[in-house]
Design an enzyme around this catalytic site. Structure first.
Site, PDB file in Angstrom:
ATOM      1  N   ASP A 101     -17.904   8.977  15.531  1.00  0.00           N
ATOM      2  CA  ASP A 101     -17.158   9.749  16.534  1.00  0.00           C
ATOM      3  C   ASP A 101     -15.724   9.260  16.673  1.00  0.00           C
ATOM      4  OD1 ASP A 101     -19.139  11.577  17.275  1.00  0.00           O
ATOM      5  OD2 ASP A 101     -20.175  10.032  18.438  1.00  0.00           O
TER       6      ASP A 101
ATOM      7  N   PHE B 233     -27.951  18.104  13.670  1.00  0.00           N
ATOM      8  CA  PHE B 233     -28.883  17.033  14.003  1.00  0.00           C
ATOM      9  C   PHE B 233     -28.415  16.375  15.289  1.00  0.00           C
ATOM     10  CE2 PHE B 233     -31.997  15.816  10.674  1.00  0.00           C
ATOM     11  CZ  PHE B 233     -31.768  16.860   9.800  1.00  0.00           C
TER      12      PHE B 233
ATOM     13  N   ASN C 174     -22.286   3.186  10.260  1.00  0.00           N
ATOM     14  CA  ASN C 174     -23.580   3.181  10.945  1.00  0.00           C
ATOM     15  C   ASN C 174     -24.694   3.031   9.915  1.00  0.00           C
ATOM     16  OD1 ASN C 174     -24.444   5.923  10.039  1.00  0.00           O
ATOM     17  ND2 ASN C 174     -22.591   6.500  11.173  1.00  0.00           N
TER      18      ASN C 174
ATOM     19  N   ILE D  41     -16.836  17.856  13.316  1.00  0.00           N
ATOM     20  CA  ILE D  41     -16.966  18.815  12.212  1.00  0.00           C
ATOM     21  C   ILE D  41     -17.942  19.934  12.580  1.00  0.00           C
ATOM     22  CG2 ILE D  41     -17.395  19.049   9.723  1.00  0.00           C
ATOM     23  CD1 ILE D  41     -17.175  15.930   9.598  1.00  0.00           C
TER      24      ILE D  41
HETATM   25  O1  PMT Z   1     -29.515   9.103   6.745  1.00  0.00           O
HETATM   26  P1  PMT Z   1     -30.887   8.621   7.194  1.00  0.00           P
HETATM   27  O2  PMT Z   1     -31.024   7.120   7.107  1.00  0.00           O
HETATM   28  O3  PMT Z   1     -32.001   9.329   6.490  1.00  0.00           O
HETATM   29  O4  PMT Z   1     -31.037   8.934   8.749  1.00  0.00           O
HETATM   30  C1  PMT Z   1     -31.095  10.258   9.173  1.00  0.00           C
HETATM   31  C2  PMT Z   1     -30.239  10.485  10.407  1.00  0.00           C
HETATM   32  C3  PMT Z   1     -30.844   9.743  11.583  1.00  0.00           C
HETATM   33  C4  PMT Z   1     -28.816  10.019  10.151  1.00  0.00           C
HETATM   34  C5  PMT Z   1     -30.188  12.024  10.651  1.00  0.00           C
HETATM   35  O5  PMT Z   1     -31.463  12.486  10.707  1.00  0.00           O
HETATM   36  C6  PMT Z   1     -29.414  12.367  11.913  1.00  0.00           C
HETATM   37  O6  PMT Z   1     -29.908  12.347  13.020  1.00  0.00           O
HETATM   38  N1  PMT Z   1     -28.109  12.716  11.721  1.00  0.00           N
HETATM   39  C7  PMT Z   1     -27.184  12.939  12.794  1.00  0.00           C
HETATM   40  C8  PMT Z   1     -26.740  11.636  13.352  1.00  0.00           C
HETATM   41  C9  PMT Z   1     -25.620  11.823  14.351  1.00  0.00           C
HETATM   42  O7  PMT Z   1     -24.524  11.539  14.052  1.00  0.00           O
HETATM   43  O8  PMT Z   1     -25.991  12.368  15.468  1.00  0.00           O
HETATM   44  P2  PMT Z   1     -24.921  12.804  16.620  1.00  0.00           P
HETATM   45  O9  PMT Z   1     -25.822  13.124  17.742  1.00  0.00           O
HETATM   46  O10 PMT Z   1     -23.901  11.760  16.765  1.00  0.00           O
HETATM   47  O11 PMT Z   1     -24.245  14.086  16.008  1.00  0.00           O
HETATM   48  C10 PMT Z   1     -24.711  15.394  16.259  1.00  0.00           C
HETATM   49  C11 PMT Z   1     -24.343  16.326  15.147  1.00  0.00           C
HETATM   50  O12 PMT Z   1     -22.922  16.478  15.074  1.00  0.00           O
HETATM   51  C12 PMT Z   1     -24.795  15.892  13.764  1.00  0.00           C
HETATM   52  O13 PMT Z   1     -25.233  17.041  13.069  1.00  0.00           O
HETATM   53  C13 PMT Z   1     -23.528  15.326  13.134  1.00  0.00           C
HETATM   54  O14 PMT Z   1     -23.529  15.525  11.713  1.00  0.00           O
HETATM   55  C14 PMT Z   1     -22.441  16.164  13.806  1.00  0.00           C
HETATM   56  N2  PMT Z   1     -21.158  15.470  14.000  1.00  0.00           N
HETATM   57  C15 PMT Z   1     -21.076  14.393  14.822  1.00  0.00           C
HETATM   58  C16 PMT Z   1     -19.850  13.818  15.060  1.00  0.00           C
HETATM   59  C17 PMT Z   1     -18.700  14.347  14.443  1.00  0.00           C
HETATM   60  N3  PMT Z   1     -17.513  13.813  14.634  1.00  0.00           N
HETATM   61  N4  PMT Z   1     -18.814  15.420  13.651  1.00  0.00           N
HETATM   62  C18 PMT Z   1     -20.018  15.998  13.410  1.00  0.00           C
HETATM   63  O15 PMT Z   1     -20.113  16.966  12.674  1.00  0.00           O
END
Ligand code: PMT
Length: 403
Positions: free
Chosen positions: A277, A321, A208, A305
């Protein structure tokens, strides 16, 4: 970053004086008002006019200069300093300060200041390892003077070894640390950043647009506030941040292992990484050849995670996040409760200037008590500070609860 800060920079005689010019440029660019004091031997290497031009302030060289003393004396200079830096610092000046000698403008002013003093030594390797020099350095450290250790390399005197002045960008980073409120001392902060990369074959992958900037800003800000920081980073183009243990991973599975190994030792965990994911069910050993018009790639779910950390978090502060293109608050709230988080930083990545691969962000902070804080467009460094303020507040609340 250093807006309005008064920095007195002592420059002593050595070939590395030219690097002090770069340091002045970095300090003034960050908003500091820099006042330079040069020893007589420093002026043999670079003229005071260079520093005067870059700082737009008079350069002080002589203690008994009547005009300079009337306009701004050494005591006034010592008093106005928020931070005193000596770079490059010779063994001679370090010895003088350690011995309480104040016989020129620089040593007199440093003796009179109540500001923090940051010393960046540069000298010949044998001087650097001389036990007399070591004792002087240790003595000054005991008295609260901070040092930026010199690095190993080819020295101007022809010897190779420790003694080169540290990179001005790193001296600058240490200056920022010295001027930052140390409210995270004792905290061990684990940060994830960047994308994950899921290989399809030796050539292709799923990933991504995360640049890692948000997570790196948080890691840097936490260290500046005195925390011990570990950064688990997916593939990014960013340099490892100074003073931070950086663990490089590629896939979500690798990130999961690196994070889970370190949860027990952490007090605050901030998960800014954009974790894929899904990953390919199997990785082809050789490059997949083009054949049919369409191709189906079978994917399977990656470990979540954040959810796994949420299950074992105990009294640690856990910040997640959320990157969303619709129903930002609803989706982020589901993550807050579903993954047992203390705080969610919800990015509306559809807005210009927010989210992936930019230096700025726009977010909403969702708290467990239902509060939603709106953070308008701001730099990622600034947002990192606010996120850590909230995390520090949650840690304090938790500690009060334990009492
Ligand atoms: O890296 P940059 O270019 O500065 O951009 C910043 C950002 C947009 C990447 C950052 O600010 C951000 O939003 N990160 C989370 C992006 C994300 O994956 O969002 P999500 O809604 O898919 O995930 C939610 C949370 O679960 C996140 O904290 C992620 O780290 C965590 N996660 C998601 C999937 C997974 N399999 N394991 C996880 O731990």
């Amino acid at each position: 970053m250093l807006n309005g800060k008064q920095i007195v920079l002592g420059v002593t005689g050595g070939i590395a004086v030219y690097k002090a010019v770069e340091l002045v440029r970095l300090l003034t660019k960050a908003g500091a008002d820099v006042h330079v004091i040069m020893t007589r031997s420093a002026t043999e290497f670079v003229g005071p006019l260079t520093f005067q031009t870059l700082t737009a302030n008079p350069v002080h060289t002589e203690i008994f200069n009547l005009i300079a003393e009337r306009e701004i004396g050494h005591i006034a200079l010592a008093d106005r300093a928020d931070l005193f830096i000596i770079a490059p610092a010779t063994a001679n000046v370090i010895g003088k300060i350690a011995g309480g000698i104040a016989d020129d403008m620089l040593t007199t002013t440093v003796m009179a200041t109540r500001a923090s003093v940051l010393i960046a030594p540069a000298m010949n390797v044998n001087m650097c390892t001389n036990p007399i020099y070591r004792e002087n350095e240790e003595k000054l450290r005991r008295h609260g003077y901070r040092f930026v250790a010199p690095v190993k390399g080819m020295l101007a005197c022809g010897w190779e070894g420790e003694g080169k002045l540290q990179d001005p960008a790193i001296i600058m980073e240490e200056a920022v640390c010295a001027l930052t409120r140390q409210d995270l001392v004792g905290e061990r902060v684990l940060v994830t950043a960047g994308p994950t990369l899921e290989e399809i074959d030796p050539v292709r992958f799923i990933s991504n647009h995360s640049s890692g900037k948000m997570g790196y800003s948080i890691a840097r800000a936490a260290r500046r506030r005195g925390a011990e920081v570990v950064l688990v980073a997916g593939p990014t183009c960013l340099d490892d941040p100074w003073g931070i243990e950086t663990v490089h991973v590629c896939s979500a599975a690798e990130m999961r292992d690196a994070v889970m190994e370190r949860v027990a030792a952490s007090t605050v965990i901030v998960k800014a990484a954009a974790v894929a994911d899904y990953c390919p069910k199997s990785r082809a050993a050789g490059k997949i050849k083009k054949s049919a018009d369409a191709m189906v790639l079978e994917l399977e779910k990656n470990p979540d995670i954040l959810a796994e950390v949420g299950r074992v978090k105990g009294d640690r502060v856990l910040v997640g996040f959320a990157a969303e293109t619709s129903d930002l608050v609803e989706n982020a709230r589901k993550k807050l409760t579903g993954k047992n988080l203390d705080l969610v930083v919800a990015n509306d990545i559809g807005q210009p200037g927010a989210g992936f691969n930019v230096d700025t962000n726009i977010a909403k902070l969702l708290h467990r008590d239902g509060r939603v804080e709106e953070l308008p467009l701001m730099g990622k460094d600034e947002m990192a500070t606010i996120i850590l303020d909230r995390a520090a507040g949650l840690r304090k609340q938790g500690m009060r609860g334990e009492e």
